[in-house]
Write a protein that holds these residues in place. Structure first.
Motif, short mmCIF file in Angstrom:
data_model
loop_
_atom_site.label_atom_id
_atom_site.label_comp_id
_atom_site.label_asym_id
_atom_site.label_seq_id
_atom_site.Cartn_x
_atom_site.Cartn_y
_atom_site.Cartn_z
N VAL A 27 40.30 38.34 34.77
CA VAL A 27 41.70 38.78 34.81
C VAL A 27 42.28 38.36 36.15
CG1 VAL A 27 43.20 40.81 34.90
CG2 VAL A 27 41.34 40.72 33.23
N HIS A 28 43.48 37.78 36.13
CA HIS A 28 44.12 37.33 37.37
C HIS A 28 44.73 38.49 38.16
CE1 HIS A 28 43.96 33.55 35.04
NE2 HIS A 28 43.93 32.96 36.22
N ASP A 29 45.32 39.46 37.46
CA ASP A 29 45.98 40.58 38.13
C ASP A 29 45.17 41.85 37.87
OD1 ASP A 29 47.66 42.32 39.40
OD2 ASP A 29 49.47 41.70 38.33
N THR A 30 44.11 42.02 38.64
CA THR A 30 43.15 43.09 38.37
C THR A 30 43.66 44.47 38.77
OG1 THR A 30 42.10 42.69 40.51
CG2 THR A 30 41.16 41.57 38.61
N THR A 31 44.68 44.52 39.64
CA THR A 31 45.19 45.82 40.08
C THR A 31 46.49 46.21 39.37
OG1 THR A 31 46.41 44.83 41.94
CG2 THR A 31 44.15 45.56 42.36
N MET A 47 48.07 40.41 50.44
CA MET A 47 47.04 41.43 50.30
C MET A 47 46.74 41.68 48.82
SD MET A 47 46.94 45.35 51.74
CE MET A 47 48.20 45.97 50.61
N SER A 48 47.79 41.82 48.02
CA SER A 48 47.61 42.10 46.59
C SER A 48 46.98 40.91 45.87
CB SER A 48 48.97 42.43 45.98
OG SER A 48 48.87 42.57 44.58
N TYR A 49 47.47 39.71 46.17
CA TYR A 49 46.98 38.52 45.50
C TYR A 49 45.49 38.29 45.79
CZ TYR A 49 46.54 33.60 44.16
OH TYR A 49 46.12 32.41 43.60
N PHE A 50 45.13 38.38 47.07
CA PHE A 50 43.74 38.12 47.42
C PHE A 50 42.84 39.29 47.06
CE2 PHE A 50 45.72 34.81 50.08
CZ PHE A 50 44.98 33.73 49.62
N ALA A 51 43.39 40.49 46.96
CA ALA A 51 42.60 41.62 46.45
C ALA A 51 42.18 41.36 45.01
CB ALA A 51 43.40 42.92 46.54
N PHE A 111 36.28 49.13 48.43
CA PHE A 111 34.89 49.56 48.35
C PHE A 111 34.50 50.01 46.95
CE2 PHE A 111 36.06 50.17 52.85
CZ PHE A 111 35.12 49.31 53.42
N GLY A 112 35.51 50.47 46.18
CA GLY A 112 35.22 50.89 44.82
C GLY A 112 34.74 49.75 43.95
N VAL A 113 35.22 48.56 44.22
CA VAL A 113 34.83 47.39 43.43
C VAL A 113 33.32 47.15 43.54
CG1 VAL A 113 35.04 44.88 43.29
CG2 VAL A 113 37.08 46.29 43.52
N ILE A 114 32.80 47.28 44.74
CA ILE A 114 31.35 47.08 44.93
C ILE A 114 30.57 48.16 44.17
CG2 ILE A 114 29.52 47.04 46.66
CD1 ILE A 114 31.63 46.02 48.66
N VAL A 135 38.37 41.00 43.57
CA VAL A 135 37.84 41.76 42.44
C VAL A 135 37.21 40.82 41.42
CG1 VAL A 135 38.43 43.25 40.49
CG2 VAL A 135 39.44 43.68 42.74
N ARG A 136 37.87 39.69 41.15
CA ARG A 136 37.33 38.73 40.18
C ARG A 136 35.98 38.19 40.64
NH1 ARG A 136 41.22 34.21 37.84
NH2 ARG A 136 39.53 34.18 36.34
N ILE A 137 35.88 37.89 41.93
CA ILE A 137 34.63 37.32 42.46
C ILE A 137 33.49 38.34 42.38
CG2 ILE A 137 33.51 36.53 44.58
CD1 ILE A 137 36.25 35.28 45.34
N ILE A 138 33.77 39.58 42.77
CA ILE A 138 32.72 40.61 42.82
C ILE A 138 32.30 41.03 41.42
CG2 ILE A 138 32.15 42.96 43.56
CD1 ILE A 138 32.28 40.97 45.87
N THR A 139 33.26 41.24 40.52
CA THR A 139 32.96 41.83 39.22
C THR A 139 32.78 40.83 38.10
OG1 THR A 139 35.29 42.04 38.60
CG2 THR A 139 34.32 43.87 39.84
#
Length: 247
Positions: free
Chosen positions: A157-161, A141-145, A229-232, A149-153
């Motif tokens: 950065v690899h570890d966006t959270t 979950m964390s890795y793909f999150a 949803f915050g990423v969007i 984030v990278r795809i949307i924004t």
């Protein structure tokens, strides 16, 4: 007085099992750090332990007490403002539960103080997946999150959270801290994204993340949902917002 150019901010809520050990470990490092605890009215007496330790470390350990559980993001914002009112050049975020290894603090410091970074991130994913004692579901979950984030924004950065970070003072002076909107783990994404949009250089430092052994995790589905949803919202907002730029 014990002088330092660096302050480590640790938000706490019910961390009595970990707090004394983390304080002694951080303040026992060869490089001198100061430590600011932001406690959100922990009913387990976390703040009382800090007050006792302050008698031993009056020039390195500081405490801000808040009433009620007000959120991770607001705790860090309060800590940032406290640090900016003083003369600290490097301001760190770290958890109280040893999931972030205090021994890595000097490595994050070096990335900013010597290697040209404006923000240094203790990254779980820049060199593979460096997570210990997490259930596989949470790792995925964390890795793909972070990938999401990278795809949307477009944030490189690899570890966006990640919540283990060092900021140069200028970064926090440039960002409008009162305009940071998210309170949960999306706060970590928003701060990185905003620093990036302001033109600051972000360096990822590989670290090993170890799941807490004592105390209770604060992660829940609503916090995760805010991040998704915050990423969007962040991306849409960036289309219409002019970010202050690095001087």
């Amino acid at each position: 007085m014990c002088n330092s150019d660096s302050i480590v901010i640790i938000p706490t809520y019910n961390e009595r099992e970990n707090i004394e050990k983390i304080v002694r470990t951080v303040l026992g490092l060869e490089k001198v750090f100061h430590l600011l605890i932001i406690d959100d009215g922990s009913p387990d007496g976390t703040a009382s332990i800090i007050k006792e330790l302050r008698q031993e470390f009056p020039e390195q350990l500081f405490l801000v007490e808040r009433t009620g559980k007000l959120g991770l993001g607001t705790a860090y914002i309060a800590g940032f403002k406290w640090a900016l009112e003083r003369s600290y050049a490097y301001i760190f975020e770290m958890d109280a539960d040893f999931s972030h290894n205090p021994e890595d603090l000097p490595r994050l410091y070096k990335a900013c103080a010597e290697d040209g970074g404006d923000v240094a991130i203790g990254s779980r994913y820049v060199s593979g997946v460096n997570v210990v004692n997490w259930p596989m579901g949470r790792v995925l979950m964390s890795y793909f999150a972070s990938k999401y984030v990278r795809i949307i924004t477009g944030l490189p950065v690899h570890d966006t959270t990640a919540g283990f970070k060092c900021y140069r003072r200028q970064v926090l002076e440039t960002i409008d801290l009162d305009n940071i909107r998210f309170k949960g783990y999306a706060f970590q994404i928003e701060m990185k994204f905003t620093a990036y949009k302001c033109g600051f250089k972000i360096i990822e430092v590989p670290v090993i993340f170890i799941n807490r052994e004592l105390g209770t995790s604060k992660m829940n589905s609503s916090i995760f949902g805010e991040a998704v949803f915050g990423v969007i919202k962040l991306k849409l907002y960036s289309w219409f917002h002019k970010y202050p730029q690095k001087a």
